[in-house]
Design a protein around this motif. Structure first.
Motif, PDB file in Angstrom:
ATOM      1  N   PHE A 166      40.131  16.865  40.056  1.00 27.56           N
ATOM      2  CA  PHE A 166      40.796  15.602  40.563  1.00 27.56           C
ATOM      3  C   PHE A 166      39.957  14.632  40.797  1.00 27.56           C
ATOM      4  O   PHE A 166      40.440  13.297  40.761  1.00 27.56           O
ATOM      5  CB  PHE A 166      41.629  15.935  41.738  1.00 27.56           C
ATOM      6  N   ASN A 167      38.688  14.660  40.319  1.00 30.85           N
ATOM      7  CA  ASN A 167      37.787  13.495  40.743  1.00 30.85           C
ATOM      8  C   ASN A 167      37.968  12.366  39.811  1.00 30.85           C
ATOM      9  O   ASN A 167      38.294  12.611  38.647  1.00 30.85           O
ATOM     10  CB  ASN A 167      36.146  14.021  40.458  1.00 30.85           C
ATOM     11  N   GLY A 168      38.316  11.477  40.425  1.00 32.17           N
ATOM     12  CA  GLY A 168      38.488  10.039  39.424  1.00 32.17           C
ATOM     13  C   GLY A 168      39.859   9.928  39.081  1.00 32.17           C
ATOM     14  O   GLY A 168      40.049   8.941  38.131  1.00 32.17           O
ATOM     15  N   LEU A 169      40.737  10.692  39.371  1.00 32.26           N
ATOM     16  CA  LEU A 169      42.155  10.556  38.893  1.00 32.26           C
ATOM     17  C   LEU A 169      42.887   9.966  39.506  1.00 32.26           C
ATOM     18  O   LEU A 169      42.909  10.059  40.838  1.00 32.26           O
ATOM     19  CB  LEU A 169      42.548  12.173  38.542  1.00 32.26           C
ATOM     20  N   ASP A 170      43.822   9.053  39.226  1.00 28.95           N
ATOM     21  CA  ASP A 170      44.816   8.291  39.824  1.00 28.95           C
ATOM     22  C   ASP A 170      46.231   9.422  40.063  1.00 28.95           C
ATOM     23  O   ASP A 170      45.885  10.490  39.645  1.00 28.95           O
ATOM     24  CB  ASP A 170      45.277   7.158  39.559  1.00 28.95           C
ATOM     25  N   GLN A 171      47.151   8.912  40.869  1.00 29.49           N
ATOM     26  CA  GLN A 171      48.336   9.666  41.281  1.00 29.49           C
ATOM     27  C   GLN A 171      48.960  10.511  40.018  1.00 29.49           C
ATOM     28  O   GLN A 171      49.134  11.351  40.106  1.00 29.49           O
ATOM     29  CB  GLN A 171      49.235   8.751  42.252  1.00 29.49           C
ATOM     30  N   PRO A 172      49.272   9.515  38.935  1.00 28.46           N
ATOM     31  CA  PRO A 172      49.804  10.298  37.963  1.00 28.46           C
ATOM     32  C   PRO A 172      48.812  11.452  37.232  1.00 28.46           C
ATOM     33  O   PRO A 172      49.505  12.289  36.863  1.00 28.46           O
ATOM     34  CB  PRO A 172      50.210   9.143  36.910  1.00 28.46           C
ATOM     35  N   GLY A 173      47.718  10.980  37.289  1.00 30.80           N
ATOM     36  CA  GLY A 173      46.525  12.011  36.694  1.00 30.80           C
ATOM     37  C   GLY A 173      46.678  13.219  37.517  1.00 30.80           C
ATOM     38  O   GLY A 173      46.714  14.473  36.779  1.00 30.80           O
ATOM     39  N   VAL A 174      46.488  13.302  38.665  1.00 25.85           N
ATOM     40  CA  VAL A 174      46.514  14.364  39.613  1.00 25.85           C
ATOM     41  C   VAL A 174      47.734  15.125  39.332  1.00 25.85           C
ATOM     42  O   VAL A 174      47.868  16.277  39.209  1.00 25.85           O
ATOM     43  CB  VAL A 174      46.437  13.924  41.004  1.00 25.85           C
ATOM     44  N   GLU A 175      48.970  14.199  39.307  1.00 24.75           N
ATOM     45  CA  GLU A 175      50.165  15.138  39.328  1.00 24.75           C
ATOM     46  C   GLU A 175      50.436  15.737  38.024  1.00 24.75           C
ATOM     47  O   GLU A 175      50.865  16.893  37.927  1.00 24.75           O
ATOM     48  CB  GLU A 175      51.415  13.814  39.428  1.00 24.75           C
ATOM     49  N   ALA A 176      49.970  15.102  36.961  1.00 27.90           N
ATOM     50  CA  ALA A 176      50.144  15.599  35.466  1.00 27.90           C
ATOM     51  C   ALA A 176      49.330  17.026  35.465  1.00 27.90           C
ATOM     52  O   ALA A 176      49.891  18.152  34.994  1.00 27.90           O
ATOM     53  CB  ALA A 176      49.755  14.864  34.460  1.00 27.90           C
ATOM     54  N   PHE A 177      47.994  17.073  36.013  1.00 26.78           N
ATOM     55  CA  PHE A 177      47.180  18.088  35.829  1.00 26.78           C
ATOM     56  C   PHE A 177      47.617  19.138  36.910  1.00 26.78           C
ATOM     57  O   PHE A 177      47.626  20.383  36.498  1.00 26.78           O
ATOM     58  CB  PHE A 177      45.730  17.544  36.159  1.00 26.78           C
ATOM     59  N   LEU A 178      48.057  18.792  37.995  1.00 25.72           N
ATOM     60  CA  LEU A 178      48.284  19.642  38.898  1.00 25.72           C
ATOM     61  C   LEU A 178      49.963  20.525  38.361  1.00 25.72           C
ATOM     62  O   LEU A 178      49.957  21.692  38.575  1.00 25.72           O
ATOM     63  CB  LEU A 178      48.942  19.129  40.199  1.00 25.72           C
ATOM     64  N   ARG A 179      50.658  19.901  37.876  1.00 24.71           N
ATOM     65  CA  ARG A 179      51.855  20.530  37.246  1.00 24.71           C
ATOM     66  C   ARG A 179      51.432  21.629  36.090  1.00 24.71           C
ATOM     67  O   ARG A 179      52.028  22.567  36.088  1.00 24.71           O
ATOM     68  CB  ARG A 179      52.900  19.351  36.276  1.00 24.71           C
TER      69      ARG A 179
END
Lengths: 252, 213
Positions: A166-179
């Motif tokens: 999650f380093n350096g990811l914004d909210q949508p980035g974290v969300e997409a990756f986590l999903r």
């Protein structure tokens, strides 16, 4: 009793100057679980992941993959364990998205048509199917992360080792990756995730392992090890122990 | 980690690290001149000096092994390829070995210097030593040195990470070693250019105007 899919027994890593990077680390991961490893910088988490895929050789100890020593055949072991580096750029090997996803299947000797099918499926799983022809250098940070993930999925990895994804990811980035991670876990894959950001994903974890100076300080469910979190040099989210299942960046 | 780093500054308290850079840098330059131009007998004391400096600076002996690939390449170019047209094989071979050894000493000295000296201090000292060339030239040279000193470790790190990433994704280093050249070329060039651009921006932001001064 379920057999661990991945296990280390007494893993020790001693540096040239005598310091211990890992100090008798014994831990096991059950299939289909979401395991979080947390600890201060330099506590040995990344070194531990490197050992799991054979990029670093332990001074002592054994790594067991499905009950058998992983070092018998690292090529085979690496097909089962996908490792995502901390630096997404360092894992991108080709100029375009599709070419990069094709790297693994190609080097496994899979015929081109089948390799392309596998690569396209992995890209679709990671939400990158619309960017197949794009240059990798044009991807955003979150997309590069997902491309890394697609790259390791093409090998058919059943265990995913993720170093601070999650380093350096914004909210949508974290969300997409986590999903994507949660979907992959539901499909039966085992996730081993190194992070400092417990508030982003703790709710999804099956176990939390806290590291301190190359040793495991505590391991168990998040509520079992809750009190030990600050001792590991990790920020304990400002919610009560009983509310750890609220700790996610996925919208409710 | 997998292998010890080279050309990376590592803090410490040994005599080599404590030595003022204003002395260490000219010593390194003098060593480089000696290792490059000295008669053959002079290479032995130079070699001993490297061993001694590495020992007291506690630099891992294994890290020196990472200097071998460029040396082998140099030996191939200066010692093996000329054999194809040579009449006196032994002389050509000996000449190639000697050149490679001299270059190896230079690399080893560079490794010791960069491992024991903070890059910022090194660049500042270089600037100080070169003030006689005028502020513009000394600043430019120091900037170039600083850029090289920060870029080299970054490039080596990235090269190592890319190699590992390829290994993890099924690349067989024994069967297809040339794949490395393909996966290294563009990303490493990019790292070099990025470092250059970031350093230039950083300099501009700190008041240096390349076109005006």
């Amino acid at each position: 009793m379920t057999t661990p899919v991945l296990e280390t027994v007494g893993l020790v890593h001693t540096f040239d100057d005598g310091r211990r990077g890992l100090d008798h680390v014994s831990i096991s991961f059950l299939p289909g679980t979401f395991n979080i490893l947390a600890g201060a910088n330099g506590s040995g988490k990344t070194l531990f992941l490197r050992h799991l895929v054979g990029l670093t050789v332990p001074t002592e100890g054994t790594i067991l993959l499905n009950g058998a020593p992983a070092n018998k055949n690292w090529n085979l072991a690496r097909q089962q364990m996908g490792f995502l580096f901390q630096d997404a750029d360092a894992q991108i090997l080709e100029a375009t998205v599709l070419e990069d996803a094709l790297f693994g299947p190609r080097h496994q000797g899979i015929p081109h048509e089948k390799a392309e099918k596998i690569a396209k499926e992995s890209l679709a799983l990671c939400g990158l199917d619309h960017r197949e022809e794009d240059l990798t250098s044009l991807l955003s940070g979150g997309e590069k992360r997902r491309l890394n993930l697609a790259g390791v999925l093409t090998l058919g990895a059943s265990i995913l080792l993720l170093d601070e994804p999650f380093n350096g990811l914004d909210q949508p980035g974290v969300e997409a990756f986590l999903r994507i991670l949660i979907d992959l876990q539901r499909q039966g894959r085992t996730i081993v995730l190194v992070t400092h950001d417990l508030e982003k994903c703790l709710a999804h974890s099956s176990s939390l392992t806290l590291w301190h100076e190359g040793r495991i300080l505590a391991t168990g469910s998040p509520d079992q090890v809750w009190d030990e979190i600050p001792r590991a040099g990790v920020h304990r989210p400002c919610v009560g122990r009983e509310n750890w299942k609220e700790l996610t960046w996925l919208p409710r | 980690m997998a292998s010890p780093l080279i050309f990376h500054y590592k803090p410490g308290q040994d005599p080599v690290r404590r030595m003022p850079t204003l002395i260490k840098l000219p010593l390194a330059v003098a060593f480089a001149v000696w290792a490059s131009l000295c008669p053959e007998w002079g290479l032995f004391p130079a070699f001993l000096a490297i061993l001694y400096a590495a020992k007291i600076a506690r630099i891992s002996w294994i890290s020196f092994l990472r200097l071998l690939p460029p040396l082998l390449f140099l030996f191939l170019v200066t010692g093996i390829l000329p054999l194809l047209q040579a009449h006196n094989f032994l002389d050509v071979l000996a000449d190639g070995l000697l050149r490679t050894f001299r270059f190896g000493l230079l690399l080893a000295a560079g490794h010791i210097l960069t491992t024991t000296t903070n890059p910022a201090t090194l660049a500042a000292t270089l600037e100080k030593l070169l003030t006689w060339t005028g502020p513009q030239a000394s600043r430019t040279l120091a900037t170039m040195a600083s850029l090289a000193l920060t870029a080299v470790p970054g490039i080596l790190d990235r090269a190592s990470a890319l190699r590992e990433a390829a290994l993890l994704r099924g690349w067989n280093s024994a069967k297809k070693p040339w794949i490395l050249a393909k996966i290294w070329t563009l990303p490493l060039l990019r790292v070099l250019l990025e470092r250059g651009v970031w350093t230039a921006w950083s300099l501009e932001l700190r008041g240096w105007r390349s076109l005006k001064k």
